[in-house]
Design a protein around this motif. Sequence first.
Motif, PDB file in Angstrom:
ATOM      1  N   TYR A  60      94.700  45.576 112.033  1.00  0.00           N
ATOM      2  CA  TYR A  60      96.092  45.819 112.236  1.00  0.00           C
ATOM      3  C   TYR A  60      96.669  46.298 111.027  1.00  0.00           C
ATOM      4  CZ  TYR A  60     101.073  44.960 113.642  1.00  0.00           C
ATOM      5  OH  TYR A  60     102.132  45.136 114.067  1.00  0.00           O
ATOM      6  N   LYS A  79     100.102  29.349 109.860  1.00  0.00           N
ATOM      7  CA  LYS A  79      99.432  30.199 111.002  1.00  0.00           C
ATOM      8  C   LYS A  79      99.967  28.993 112.132  1.00  0.00           C
ATOM      9  CE  LYS A  79      94.823  30.957 108.711  1.00  0.00           C
ATOM     10  NZ  LYS A  79      93.436  30.445 108.837  1.00  0.00           N
ATOM     11  N   SER A 134      90.887  40.803 113.181  1.00  0.00           N
ATOM     12  CA  SER A 134      92.036  41.429 113.861  1.00  0.00           C
ATOM     13  C   SER A 134      92.959  41.501 112.668  1.00  0.00           C
ATOM     14  CB  SER A 134      92.388  40.209 115.011  1.00  0.00           C
ATOM     15  OG  SER A 134      93.107  39.050 114.288  1.00  0.00           O
ATOM     16  N   LEU A 135      93.319  40.893 111.915  1.00  0.00           N
ATOM     17  CA  LEU A 135      94.225  41.116 110.785  1.00  0.00           C
ATOM     18  C   LEU A 135      93.806  42.309 110.018  1.00  0.00           C
ATOM     19  CD1 LEU A 135      94.877  37.710 109.145  1.00  0.00           C
ATOM     20  CD2 LEU A 135      96.255  38.920 110.631  1.00  0.00           C
ATOM     21  N   LEU A 138     103.193  39.400 108.969  1.00  0.00           N
ATOM     22  CA  LEU A 138     102.614  39.761 107.728  1.00  0.00           C
ATOM     23  C   LEU A 138     103.127  40.898 107.236  1.00  0.00           C
ATOM     24  CD1 LEU A 138     100.512  38.740 105.489  1.00  0.00           C
ATOM     25  CD2 LEU A 138      98.922  39.377 107.288  1.00  0.00           C
ATOM     26  N   ARG A 139     102.597  42.118 108.047  1.00  0.00           N
ATOM     27  CA  ARG A 139     102.793  43.456 107.382  1.00  0.00           C
ATOM     28  C   ARG A 139     104.362  43.617 106.895  1.00  0.00           C
ATOM     29  NH1 ARG A 139     104.972  48.222 108.507  1.00  0.00           N
ATOM     30  NH2 ARG A 139     106.153  47.579 110.405  1.00  0.00           N
ATOM     31  N   GLU A 157      89.316  34.509 104.182  1.00  0.00           N
ATOM     32  CA  GLU A 157      89.421  33.962 105.554  1.00  0.00           C
ATOM     33  C   GLU A 157      88.188  33.657 106.378  1.00  0.00           C
ATOM     34  OE1 GLU A 157      90.428  32.162 108.273  1.00  0.00           O
ATOM     35  OE2 GLU A 157      92.261  32.787 107.661  1.00  0.00           O
ATOM     36  N   LEU A 160      90.955  39.910 101.656  1.00  0.00           N
ATOM     37  CA  LEU A 160      91.380  38.947 102.480  1.00  0.00           C
ATOM     38  C   LEU A 160      90.452  37.997 102.554  1.00  0.00           C
ATOM     39  CD1 LEU A 160      92.999  37.972 104.970  1.00  0.00           C
ATOM     40  CD2 LEU A 160      91.734  39.358 106.423  1.00  0.00           C
ATOM     41  N   PRO A 183     100.795  39.027 113.704  1.00  0.00           N
ATOM     42  CA  PRO A 183     100.280  40.154 112.564  1.00  0.00           C
ATOM     43  C   PRO A 183     101.516  40.972 112.056  1.00  0.00           C
ATOM     44  CG  PRO A 183      98.939  39.916 114.052  1.00  0.00           C
ATOM     45  CD  PRO A 183      99.922  39.155 114.769  1.00  0.00           C
TER      46      PRO A 183
END
Length: 213
Positions: free
Chosen positions: A19, A101, A15-16, A108-109, A7, A5, A105
């Motif tokens: 998750y 954005k 948080s992402l 995204l999953r 970011e 990731l 989330p």
Amino acid sequence: MKILLLEDDELLAESLAEYLEMDGDEVERVAGGEAVFDATFAKNYDLYIFDINVPDLNGLEVLRALREAGDDTPAIYISALTDIASISRGFEIGAVDYLKKPFDPEELRLRIRRIFREKEKEGILKYGAIRFDPASGRVEGVGEAPFYLGEVQSRIFELLLERKGSLVSSEELMELLEHPGSNALRVTLAKLKKRLGIEITNVRGRGYLLETL
């Protein structure tokens, strides 16, 4: 899956990651574009999730460099940029999806799962970092260069992958050998384990088990 990731928003990245890790995925976070190259040099990933506006080198240029180096790992862009030019450029470089954005989330999953369902339909089987093509016996993700399993090892590995997390009887596996026998099966599995760097559990008197990662 192993996910990288990119970011630079620390709270969003955390948080992402939390998750996605609820699904059992392993998420490594980096905040700058240059750090992606260090991470991908050290290990293989199943998926990239890249923001575009990040320090050092933006996410578009990072993915371009990876693609030029022959890295075909699926990539999803997450970005506040909404202009068509940026979105189009992301897909032209080789991204498989683009998420604006802010987003949930869970969305995204779901997109990640869709991507890998489609890849499974292409016939490539995955186990951790290993990518295996049963049709050719080609293995990627073990060592620096791809290699090929022989016909017998390919059939056995394919069956174990299809039934991972479940016991496969010794009788079923022996049917895949050219000269069936318990000793021959043990030798074949020992060689397969060593070559792939995986663990195959022998359940005495019953069969063999490839654990779910």
